[in-house]
Design a protein around this motif. Sequence first.
Motif, mmCIF file in Angstrom:
data_model
loop_
_atom_site.group_PDB
_atom_site.id
_atom_site.type_symbol
_atom_site.label_atom_id
_atom_site.label_comp_id
_atom_site.label_asym_id
_atom_site.label_seq_id
_atom_site.Cartn_x
_atom_site.Cartn_y
_atom_site.Cartn_z
ATOM 1 N N ALA A 27 4.549 1.692 -3.793
ATOM 2 C CA ALA A 27 3.838 2.994 -3.656
ATOM 3 C C ALA A 27 3.803 3.712 -5.003
ATOM 4 O O ALA A 27 2.826 4.520 -5.546
ATOM 5 N N GLU A 83 2.653 0.671 -8.145
ATOM 6 C CA GLU A 83 1.454 0.219 -8.249
ATOM 7 C C GLU A 83 0.378 0.893 -7.730
ATOM 8 O O GLU A 83 -0.979 0.595 -7.752
ATOM 9 N N ARG A 84 0.636 1.909 -6.934
ATOM 10 C CA ARG A 84 -0.173 2.948 -6.408
ATOM 11 C C ARG A 84 -0.329 4.252 -7.127
ATOM 12 O O ARG A 84 -1.057 5.079 -6.684
ATOM 13 N N VAL A 127 1.946 6.967 2.206
ATOM 14 C CA VAL A 127 1.599 5.849 1.596
ATOM 15 C C VAL A 127 0.584 4.950 2.149
ATOM 16 O O VAL A 127 0.744 4.809 3.346
ATOM 17 N N PRO A 128 -0.363 4.488 1.372
ATOM 18 C CA PRO A 128 -1.584 3.816 1.995
ATOM 19 C C PRO A 128 -1.022 2.399 2.868
ATOM 20 O O PRO A 128 0.039 1.811 2.475
ATOM 21 N N ASP A 160 -2.292 -0.139 3.263
ATOM 22 C CA ASP A 160 -2.366 -1.646 2.401
ATOM 23 C C ASP A 160 -1.047 -2.125 1.514
ATOM 24 O O ASP A 160 -0.797 -3.156 1.178
ATOM 25 N N VAL A 161 -0.326 -1.098 1.482
ATOM 26 C CA VAL A 161 1.058 -1.307 0.733
ATOM 27 C C VAL A 161 1.905 -2.123 1.638
ATOM 28 O O VAL A 161 2.700 -2.919 1.127
#
Length: 487
Positions: A21, A24-25, A210-211, A213-214
């Motif tokens: 998170a 990478e995000r 937190v999305p 797709d994580v």
Amino acid sequence: MQNLPIKLYRAAQVRELDRIAIQERGIPGFELMSRAGDEVFQCIKKQWPDARSIGVFCGSGNNAGDGYIIAGLALAAGLNVYVHAVSDPEKLNGDALTAYRKYRAVNGTVMPFQAGQAIDADVLVDALLGTGLDRPVTGLYAEAIQTINAHSSPVIAVDIPSGLNADTGNVMGYAVKAVCTVTFIGLKQGLFTGQAAEYCGEIGYAQLGVPDDVFAGLKATATRVVKTQLPRRSRCAHKGNCGHVLIVGGELGYSGAARMAGEAALRVGSGLVSIATRAEHAGLMNLNRPELMCHGVETAVQLAALLEKADVVVVGPGLGQSDWAKALFNAAISSGKPMVIDADALNLLAASPTTKPDWILTPHPGEAARLLNCSTADIQKDRFAAALSLQAGYGGVAILKGAGTLIAFEHQLAVSNTGNPGMASGGMGDVLAGVIAGLLAQGLSLQDAAQQGVYNHGLAADLAAEKDGERGLLASDLMPYLRQLIN
């Protein structure tokens, strides 16, 4: 309990989700910490709207940073805030240090924790230790935990009660007893089994933005069991369509076990239930439940005809370990029928281990220890590992009973959190065996019958306890609730 996610993770996995998170995000770590603190503070306002003061216990890691965020929010809301620092906050690192300095910047005060000091607050916040704990709690942290537990005010735990192992649910020397726990990003598997039930209270969850797709690239270590509805029966159904369960058990003096297992199978919808038991009481066993077909069986040859007619066999309730029991046990497991192995049948199996793909084992920790040739303490040390070992060693599905019952099947784990301490009475396991067999007989897979059987069995006990209390709860008290739930 709120509507929680299904997937459970180990602590290291949740740290990896946190890393993804952030790195990478692009979600700043301090932003996640701020969201976590806000979630806990909102929970405090909802649970205790009349609270005028809070006591926040902070340690030395990111859990402490959450605590300083909560303290700052409480201060801004006009509450009296007392922060007790077990570790020097000036030695914090990264986001936790930022959170501390922001709190100090708004004139927040911090008191070094000292054993025996007076605590005055309407609500206590546990932000001492996070999910990375890997050794017993000692020293000043142990003193702080004991101080929290001795106080009369309710406690809310940040992410996990301090001192509780996030992977096993075991207490590491000392642990905070919380009224509720708000956990973040991923549900930690240790919150749902072992000793956790005594320490977590109600569990709340926040994904912290937190999305979804994580989570996609990380396989959960376990799942929570949730209730699923059985399909509607055909309007043309008859008893032959609904399965025939055979209960093998009921040694002299233990006829009630087989009797309760049989009724439980009927109450969840099995079309027919037969009981193979000692001839001395076969004619009496169904006096108050005439739907049960009870047969006096003294030899394996006599059992053969009943095995032939059965769709599912339960071996063990009240079986004992006599020569009679061994003969019936051996005949049953040689029948090739789908089976539920319970009680003394598990002890007989431990003496002569074998593996089958189409049975369900239902041991409590003591029986599991005999099956794995270890101590009960070894089983409870890591219930997840023990359940997987049972399944790997014996095949089929392995159920490890207890607070947070585990169901293991083909390298997969599920945990059920229905049930209550009132179930600590004789006969509960016999009813569970009957429930699972009744579901198997109606066509559920081994996995689904085990999961839904455990879930509904525990929920029936919860409903019964809700009505009349936990103490004095009898296994037979579950019967009317089982019928309601299965419908």
